[in-house]
Write a protein that holds these residues in place. Structure first.
Motif, mmCIF file in Angstrom:
data_model
loop_
_atom_site.group_PDB
_atom_site.id
_atom_site.type_symbol
_atom_site.label_atom_id
_atom_site.label_comp_id
_atom_site.label_asym_id
_atom_site.label_seq_id
_atom_site.Cartn_x
_atom_site.Cartn_y
_atom_site.Cartn_z
ATOM 1 N N THR A 107 0.810 -1.219 0.000
ATOM 2 C CA THR A 107 0.000 0.000 0.000
ATOM 3 C C THR A 107 0.842 1.269 0.000
ATOM 4 O O THR A 107 0.308 2.362 -0.160
ATOM 5 N N GLN A 108 2.143 1.129 0.203
ATOM 6 C CA GLN A 108 3.052 2.267 0.175
ATOM 7 C C GLN A 108 4.350 1.852 -0.526
ATOM 8 O O GLN A 108 4.707 0.669 -0.532
ATOM 9 N N GLU A 133 -3.041 2.219 -8.083
ATOM 10 C CA GLU A 133 -1.795 1.468 -7.979
ATOM 11 C C GLU A 133 -1.942 0.258 -7.067
ATOM 12 O O GLU A 133 -1.319 -0.781 -7.294
ATOM 13 N N ILE A 134 -2.759 0.382 -6.035
ATOM 14 C CA ILE A 134 -3.025 -0.754 -5.148
ATOM 15 C C ILE A 134 -3.855 -1.804 -5.883
ATOM 16 O O ILE A 134 -3.529 -2.998 -5.900
ATOM 17 N N ALA A 135 -4.935 -1.355 -6.517
ATOM 18 C CA ALA A 135 -5.807 -2.284 -7.240
ATOM 19 C C ALA A 135 -5.075 -2.951 -8.402
ATOM 20 O O ALA A 135 -5.310 -4.131 -8.707
ATOM 21 N N ALA A 136 -4.166 -2.222 -9.045
ATOM 22 C CA ALA A 136 -3.450 -2.754 -10.211
ATOM 23 C C ALA A 136 -2.620 -3.982 -9.859
ATOM 24 O O ALA A 136 -2.435 -4.879 -10.696
ATOM 25 N N ASN A 169 -7.073 5.646 0.253
ATOM 26 C CA ASN A 169 -6.721 4.942 -0.983
ATOM 27 C C ASN A 169 -6.899 3.435 -0.846
ATOM 28 O O ASN A 169 -7.307 2.759 -1.799
ATOM 29 N N VAL A 170 -6.586 2.893 0.326
ATOM 30 C CA VAL A 170 -6.752 1.457 0.550
ATOM 31 C C VAL A 170 -8.227 1.066 0.463
ATOM 32 O O VAL A 170 -8.593 0.102 -0.230
ATOM 33 N N LEU A 177 -12.107 -3.263 -6.205
ATOM 34 C CA LEU A 177 -11.911 -4.691 -6.457
ATOM 35 C C LEU A 177 -13.168 -5.509 -6.155
ATOM 36 O O LEU A 177 -13.332 -6.615 -6.679
ATOM 37 N N HIS A 178 -14.042 -4.968 -5.336
ATOM 38 C CA HIS A 178 -15.303 -5.644 -4.985
ATOM 39 C C HIS A 178 -16.314 -5.575 -6.125
ATOM 40 O O HIS A 178 -17.218 -6.420 -6.206
#
Length: 347
Positions: A107-108, A133-136, A169-170, A177-178
């Motif tokens: 996440t970072q 960027e997290i979802a990617a 962002n998280v 994603l859900h």
């Protein structure tokens, strides 16, 4: 030019409206991006050429690129190092279990928590990752698994970084994603791990999504935890436990306490007894993790006898406990190890 990777369908529709593009096109575009791996508008062959040209003039699809890929010898673990558009990097790990495929997400870029056992914090925190960027990281793994006729079943927000220091962002990434137009990930398939950011735990309890909470505990006393985890000086163990109990009560979800076993530091029978006393009566379990050795930290794992003694001490005191199955040791699967290796090599 606006990067649309990471937008929800609704947010994309609003962005398209400025250019008089009908809202229904947003549904087509997000499915290309999130379900079919499209990295450019040219790939979207059910859109007219004129529309694809119009989209490319105003929008971009910026997905991180894989700059390193490691496969474990047993084939059960794959570790990727992603590079983002500004050159920052983060690691993602795919773990293939008999019961499903799990992705460990960062996440970072880097981390500022300073935990003694972790490689992620060696170079400090560079920045938060965006929701896209997290979802990617997960969607990239989903693309890979789709070729194998498989899917992402669960994710653990347990890679580099402290997720509750990048809260908005998280949560935005998890909600994306859900959605059924991405990978349709059930919230009950999500585990979020925190070093103990109490305000974030309290906020998460009110979020209304039934994800599992994991607390990085690693010590049963204030003094020892402060030695291992500097964050304990800000959010003491007693406050973390209070927030975790409240989370369990509100969500009816069992809290998992992660406990990394480190030779001659926190692995004695005495610490096991203290931990059992601390957690007695809670809706909780303990996940024991023999440390994945980090050379820069000069910390080592206990022998098998010490590990099993610690586990048995908890079991004898009726604490639910599991011993984490080791995966990816041969490819530096612990948080931050691959990223640090490349940084130190000047890559």
């Amino acid at each position: 030019m606006k990067n649309i990777f990471g937008l929800t369908k609704e947010a994309l529709a609003d962005a398209l409206k400025e250019y008089d593009i009908p809202r229904f096109r947003a549904d087509q575009i997000v499915r290309w991006m999130y379900q079919r791996g499209a990295a450019s508008f040219d790939a979207m062959d059910n859109l007219s050429k004129a529309l694809r040209t119009q989209l490319a003039a105003h929008f971009s699809i910026e997905r991180p690129k894989v700059v390193s890929r490691l496969h474990s010898a047993d084939g059960a673990t794959i570790k990727l190092l992603y590079e983002f558009t500004d050159g920052q990097t983060a690691e993602t790990v795919l773990m293939c279990h008999p019961y499903g495929n799990s992705v460990c997400v960062s996440t970072q870029a880097g981390c500022r928590m300073g935990c003694a056992f972790c490689a992620s914090t060696l170079h400090g925190l560079q920045r938060n990752l965006t929701a896209g960027e997290i979802a990617a990281q997960v969607i990239g793994m989903a693309d890979f698994l789709r070729q194998e006729g498989a899917r992402v079943d669960t994710i653990v927000v347990m890679g580099s970084g402290e997720p509750l220091e990048n809260y908005d962002n998280v949560i935005a990434a998890l909600r994306l994603l859900h959605e059924e137009y991405t990978i349709g990930l059930g919230y009950r398939g999500v585990t979020l791990s925190t070093s103990g950011i109490v305000p974030g735990i309290e906020r998460l309890a009110k979020e209304g999504i039934p994800i599992s909470l994991s607390i990085s505990l690693h010590a049963p006393t204030e003094e020892l935890r402060s030695k291992i985890m500097p964050v304990n000086c800000i959010y003491p163990l007693s406050d973390v436990l209070r927030a975790a109990r409240a989370y369990a009560e509100r969500t009816k979800r069992r809290v998992t306490y992660e406990y990394i076993l480190i030779r001659d530091l926190n692995d004695s029978a005495r610490e096991a007894e203290q931990l059992a006393k601390l957690l007695r009566g809670q809706l909780a379990s303990v996940n024991l993790i023999p440390i994945n050795p980090v050379a820069e930290r000069n910390l080592f794992r206990p022998d098998k006898a010490a590990i099993h003694r610690f586990q048995k001490t908890l079991e004898d005191r009726r604490i639910a406990v599991t011993l984490r199955r080791e995966m990816g040791t041969d490819i530096q699967a612990a948080c931050g190890q691959l990223r640090n290796r490349l940084m130190e090599a000047g890559l």
